[in-house]
Design an enzyme around this catalytic site. Structure first.
Site, PDB file in Angstrom:
ATOM      1  CG  HIS A 221      -1.292   1.161   1.882  1.00  0.00           C
ATOM      2  ND1 HIS A 221      -2.096   2.065   1.268  1.00  0.00           N
ATOM      3  CD2 HIS A 221      -1.019   1.668   3.108  1.00  0.00           C
ATOM      4  CE1 HIS A 221      -2.301   3.076   2.096  1.00  0.00           C
ATOM      5  NE2 HIS A 221      -1.646   2.861   3.206  1.00  0.00           N
ATOM      6  CE1 TYR A 250      -2.612   6.927   5.726  1.00  0.00           C
ATOM      7  CE2 TYR A 250      -3.849   5.332   4.439  1.00  0.00           C
ATOM      8  CZ  TYR A 250      -2.708   5.699   5.132  1.00  0.00           C
ATOM      9  OH  TYR A 250      -1.661   4.824   5.208  1.00  0.00           O
ATOM     10  CG  ASP A 527     -30.022 -20.165  17.934  1.00  0.00           C
ATOM     11  OD1 ASP A 527     -29.093 -20.067  17.100  1.00  0.00           O
ATOM     12  OD2 ASP A 527     -31.154 -19.684  17.739  1.00  0.00           O
TER      13      ASP A 527
HETATM   14  N1  THG Z   1     -33.287 -25.187  11.385  1.00  0.00           N
HETATM   15  C1  THG Z   1     -32.535 -26.126  11.947  1.00  0.00           C
HETATM   16  N2  THG Z   1     -31.518 -25.823  12.745  1.00  0.00           N
HETATM   17  C2  THG Z   1     -31.182 -24.525  12.974  1.00  0.00           C
HETATM   18  C3  THG Z   1     -31.952 -23.497  12.418  1.00  0.00           C
HETATM   19  C4  THG Z   1     -33.027 -23.860  11.588  1.00  0.00           C
HETATM   20  N3  THG Z   1     -30.111 -24.238  13.734  1.00  0.00           N
HETATM   21  C5  THG Z   1     -29.595 -22.895  13.730  1.00  0.00           C
HETATM   22  C6  THG Z   1     -30.694 -21.888  13.746  1.00  0.00           C
HETATM   23  N4  THG Z   1     -31.632 -22.188  12.691  1.00  0.00           N
HETATM   24  C7  THG Z   1     -31.392 -21.987  15.088  1.00  0.00           C
HETATM   25  N5  THG Z   1     -32.429 -21.023  15.249  1.00  0.00           N
HETATM   26  C8  THG Z   1     -33.729 -21.381  15.493  1.00  0.00           C
HETATM   27  C9  THG Z   1     -34.562 -20.417  16.051  1.00  0.00           C
HETATM   28  C10 THG Z   1     -35.851 -20.749  16.397  1.00  0.00           C
HETATM   29  C11 THG Z   1     -36.325 -22.021  16.149  1.00  0.00           C
HETATM   30  C12 THG Z   1     -35.523 -22.947  15.547  1.00  0.00           C
HETATM   31  C13 THG Z   1     -34.208 -22.628  15.224  1.00  0.00           C
HETATM   32  C14 THG Z   1     -37.684 -22.413  16.609  1.00  0.00           C
HETATM   33  N6  THG Z   1     -38.055 -21.984  17.816  1.00  0.00           N
HETATM   34  C15 THG Z   1     -39.274 -22.403  18.464  1.00  0.00           C
HETATM   35  C16 THG Z   1     -39.935 -21.231  19.167  1.00  0.00           C
HETATM   36  O1  THG Z   1     -39.200 -20.399  19.704  1.00  0.00           O
HETATM   37  O2  THG Z   1     -41.133 -21.139  19.175  1.00  0.00           O
HETATM   38  C17 THG Z   1     -38.890 -23.444  19.498  1.00  0.00           C
HETATM   39  C18 THG Z   1     -39.998 -24.007  20.223  1.00  0.00           C
HETATM   40  C19 THG Z   1     -39.577 -25.118  21.141  1.00  0.00           C
HETATM   41  O3  THG Z   1     -38.525 -25.035  21.793  1.00  0.00           O
HETATM   42  O4  THG Z   1     -40.315 -26.103  21.215  1.00  0.00           O
HETATM   43  O5  THG Z   1     -38.372 -23.129  15.942  1.00  0.00           O
HETATM   44  O6  THG Z   1     -33.720 -23.008  11.005  1.00  0.00           O
HETATM   45  N7  THG Z   1     -32.814 -27.414  11.725  1.00  0.00           N
END
Ligand code: THG
Length: 788
Positions: A221, A250, A527
């Protein structure tokens, strides 16, 4: 580890090595040896020539936090001149963008204000004010003195026992099993429990010694020192550091002269092993157009001329972020590289916390060494993306704007079908992902989709809205192939997953559970959905490579973890007619099997794993099969779907639907900086079992909350990162946002103080947009759709 204090060897005595020695010894890790092959501190690498400009504001929150600490620390240590930073606009587009940058600064806690052309001229009298439309002033930015900062931090570290050894070139890394035991130099072995490669642009060479790809590319650079100006040196020294992004330039002062850095020239990459010194000879012809732009902006330069210049080398990565973290397969071997002076102290603090406490306070997922997919480690990819980042460094970039090459890399088995349907693709983790399909342009629902502001309408089409509406009315196919999938198995699989995650997974085969990965401090690492397919076989839906890395690090010998993403594919078949559609195909599934269950069966000729869940909040399944059968699965569903009015739907619809349903996106809405409860994920934490991080959940004192907001004006769709004001004061920032087509609500999630329950304002391109907290989820709180 023998002894009370681990023995640490840092390789490289540049700004990162010195800052890290300081931060480690301050935390009681006093047995630190810093090795460098040069004859002194910050003597051979990028730190030696870095001009030290610190502009703190960055779209990325953690990068801005790194920079804020650098300013704070180097000011306290007397190696920072807080002259302020000034970015100027010479076009309307840039002027508008400066107000967006002002928003980030406000969101991340950096003092700033927008200034008019008159004030720009007062702050910087050398500028041709006729060219300037306005500016963005950050009074706390300024100039670090890199070599001095390295020296001061090295001295502090030495005062606590750290040793600095020069003329020591590392030739090998010593290991036993999967642990590092030391490094070998020309004079012998330095034993160590922890080795941190702070070798900067030589990182790839050191990485090779331990089988680690360090995906950075050193690039030249250009930097020049002008001749002396007819100006007062004291006045020049007080002027803010200056960015003229439209010309990739810059400026700072050096006595009566200026220093000019340029990114306008062709990328000049070089292989790490070919580097002999960090300053390459100046290539004058590459500077010509930069010089013209510089003179146009600062006419006095014409007379001063160029005194000398050089092509200085430093590190670029494929996404512009640093490389921090531990080797995935060699314990105790760490990397802290691709770090600019701007972020040096902040990075060192975080890496020291990580090594000493096991967890940094800041969310580092975007800088994590292990964030990359395998395909993103190809030398060609690292080179090409690194070069693109060099070219785009000052470009005005839309948050959704993808890089054009190398693409396409990863295509799902449905790719050719998607192309036939006119998919508009963006890229994520190397995957081509449809955002909407032009084939849906004729849907009557397109006419129902409200207009939006110019910025939010880029990389968007009203078709996204129509696809969302049709998903809730009928049924749609979503390509979920890019979702990271892991198979976890072996005799210890259940016990392992139980220990690693917050929810109870000890359910019958056929159950699916939404659960969280926490770190030791109780922060949310991810998650997951975990489907129990057999007694000791689980399919884990994850968020990315960091989940694979984290699980693999913790897995005992009787558990295996396999990334099955690439060999399989997934269609989200969602909408009120999903069940009817499947029933029109010969199949062996139990379509009445309840919400959050898994089953394996056949959809006509295709063996599938069907998970009854939906990130978009509708009846239906994620249907998985092997990659070879992907097109067959798509065609089977597509044909049967014709009489149900099936469509293919893209990511634009998906994001809108998930926000209506209140589902968080890890890494955007929630990170390790948040505990499950403030993130609204407490429902996935079971107090009646043990899991990693549980101990830390008792003494939480949360004052903030991930809050669902609705924006009054449907036209003002925001993008994320905008500051939120309450009673005139900035109190938080937006994470995800989308217009909810089926609710007619303009949605923004934001981290806000938990007590806020009334009107707030989101600052968006300098406008104040009124929003208010809302009960979530906005759509189907009774779960009638999903359980139907
Ligand atoms: N599908 C799958 N896996 C995943 C995701 C997905 N893993 C990563 C990410 N996405 C995870 N995030 C979520 C967020 C919300 C839900 C699922 C995956 C979901 N939640 C319900 C609720 O909050 O109402 C859970 C209800 C319960 O716990 O019974 O569905 O898209 N395979």
């Amino acid at each position: 580890m023998p002894g009370a204090v681990p023995r640490v060897v840092l390789v490289g005595a540049g700004i990162v090595g010195c800052a890290l020695a300081d931060e480690l010894t301050e935390r009681g890790f006093t047995d630190v040896t810093v090795l460098d092959r040069a004859a002194g501190l910050a003597a051979g690498g990028s730190s030696s020539h870095a001009p030290g400009l610190v502009f703190q504001t960055n779209p990325c929150r953690s990068m801005t936090q790194f920079a804020r600490y650098t300013v704070e620390k180097y000011t306290a240590l007397g190696c920072f001149d807080q002259v302020g930073g000034l970015e100027i606009a010479t076009s309307e587009a840039r002027l508008t963008d400066l107000s967006r940058r002002h928003g980030w600064a406000t969101s991340w806690g950096v003092r700033s204000r927008l200034v008019d052309a008159g004030e720009v001229a007062r702050l910087h009298p050398l500028l041709d004010r006729d060219q300037v439309l306005g500016g963005f002033l950050t009074p706390d930015d300024g100039l670090a003195r890199p070599v001095r900062a390295a020296e001061v931090q090295a001295r502090r570290a030495a005062g606590r026992g750290a040793r600095f050894e020069f003329g020591q070139e590392v030739v090998a890394v010593e290991t036993t099993g999967d642990r590092v035991t030391g490094v070998r130099t020309g004079t012998g072995v330095f034993p160590a429990d922890v080795v941190v490669s702070c070798a900067g642009m030589w990182g790839p060479v050191l990485g090779e010694m331990v089988g680690l790809t360090v995906p950075l590319v050193p690039m030249a650079h250009q930097y020049v020192f002008t001749g002396e100006l007819n100006a007062d040196a004291d006045a020049l020294a007080r002027q803010p550091i200056l960015r003229h992004q439209e010309a990739d330039l810059y400026f700072r002062s050096h006595g009566k002269a200026l220093g000019i850095g340029a990114y306008g020239h062709r990328p000049m990459p070089i292989a790490a092993r070919d580097i002999t010194g960090s300053e390459l000879p100046f290539t004058e012809e590459d500077f010509d157009s930069s010089w013209e732009s510089a003179v146009a902006l600062i006419p006095a330069l014409a007379e001063a001329g160029v005194d000398r210049g050089f092509n200085g080398l430093f590190s670029f990565t494929s996404d512009g972020m640093p490389l921090l973290g531990e080797h995935p397969g060699l314990r105790g071997f760490w990397v802290a590289e691709a770090v600019w002076i701007t972020h040096s102290a902040g990075v060192a603090r975080s890496v020291a916390e990580w090594i000493v406490d096991g967890q940094p306070e800041l969310d580092l997922h975007a800088s994590d060494l292990n964030r990359f997919e395998q395909v993103q480690l190809a030398p060609d990819y690292v080179l090409e993306r690194g070069c693109r980042n060099f070219v785009e460094v000052y470009d005005l970039l839309h948050p959704l704007q993808p890089m054009q090459s190398p693409r396409p890399l990863r295509t799902s088995p449905f790719h050719s079908r998607q192309r036939e349907l006119g998919a508009f693709f963006l890229e994520a983790s190397g995957w081509e992902r449809p955002h909407w399909y032009e084939a849906n342009a004729a849907l009557p629902e397109v006419a129902e989709v409200p207009d939006r502001n110019e910025w939010a309408s880029r990389f968007w089409s009203p078709i996204c809205g129509a696809e969302a509406l049709v998903t809730r009315k009928r049924v749609a196919l979503f390509d979920m192939t890019p979702l990271k999938r892991l198979e976890v198995g072996g005799p210890g699989a259940l016990e392992f997953l139980q220990r690693m995650t917050t929810n109870n997974l000890d359910r019958k085969p056929g159950a699916v559970v939404y659960t969280l990965l926490l770190d030791e401090q109780g922060g949310v690492r991810s998650d997951l959905t975990v489907a129990r397919l057999g007694t000791s076989t689980f399919q884990v839906g994850a968020n990315g490579n960091l989940d694979l890395d984290w699980l693999t690090r913790h897995a005992p010998d009787d558990v295996f973890i396999r990334d099955i993403t690439a060999g399989t594919c997934c269609i989200g078949l969602w909408g009120p007619l999903a069940r009817d559609l499947v029933n029109d195909i010969p199949h062996t599934l139990d379509v009445r099997k309840g919400y959050f269950t898994a089953q394996q069966g056949f959809v006509k000729n295709v063996p599938v794993t069907a998970l009854r869940l939906s990130y978009v909040g509708e009846l239906g399944w994620e249907l998985y099969t092997t990659a070879d059968l992907g097109p067959k699965l798509w065609d089977t569903l597509w044909e049967a779907g014709q009489r149900h009015g099936v469509i293919a739907a893209g990511r634009g619809a998906f994001t809108s639907l998930r926000l209506e349903k209140g589902y968080r996106s890890w890494g955007v809405d929630v990170t390790t900086e948040h505990d499950p409860f403030e993130a609204g994920l407490g429902f996935a934490v079971r107090q009646d079992k043990e899991f990693l991080g549980k101990g830390s959940l008792h003494n939480l004192t949360s004052t903030k909350k991930l809050t669902c907001l609705t924006i009054d004006d449907p036209y003002e769709v925001v993008m994320g990162g905008e500051p939120v004001f309450h009673q005139g004061e900035p109190v938080g920032y937006v994470t995800s946002a989308a217009y909810g087509y089926t609710t007619g609500l303009n949605i923004a999630y934001a981290w806000l103080p938990s007590e806020i329950d009334d009107e707030v304002e989101i600052e968006y391109f300098g406008r104040k947009v009124t929003a208010r907290p809302a009960q979530e989820p906005l759509f189907d709180p009774g779960m009638k759709r999903l359980r139907g």
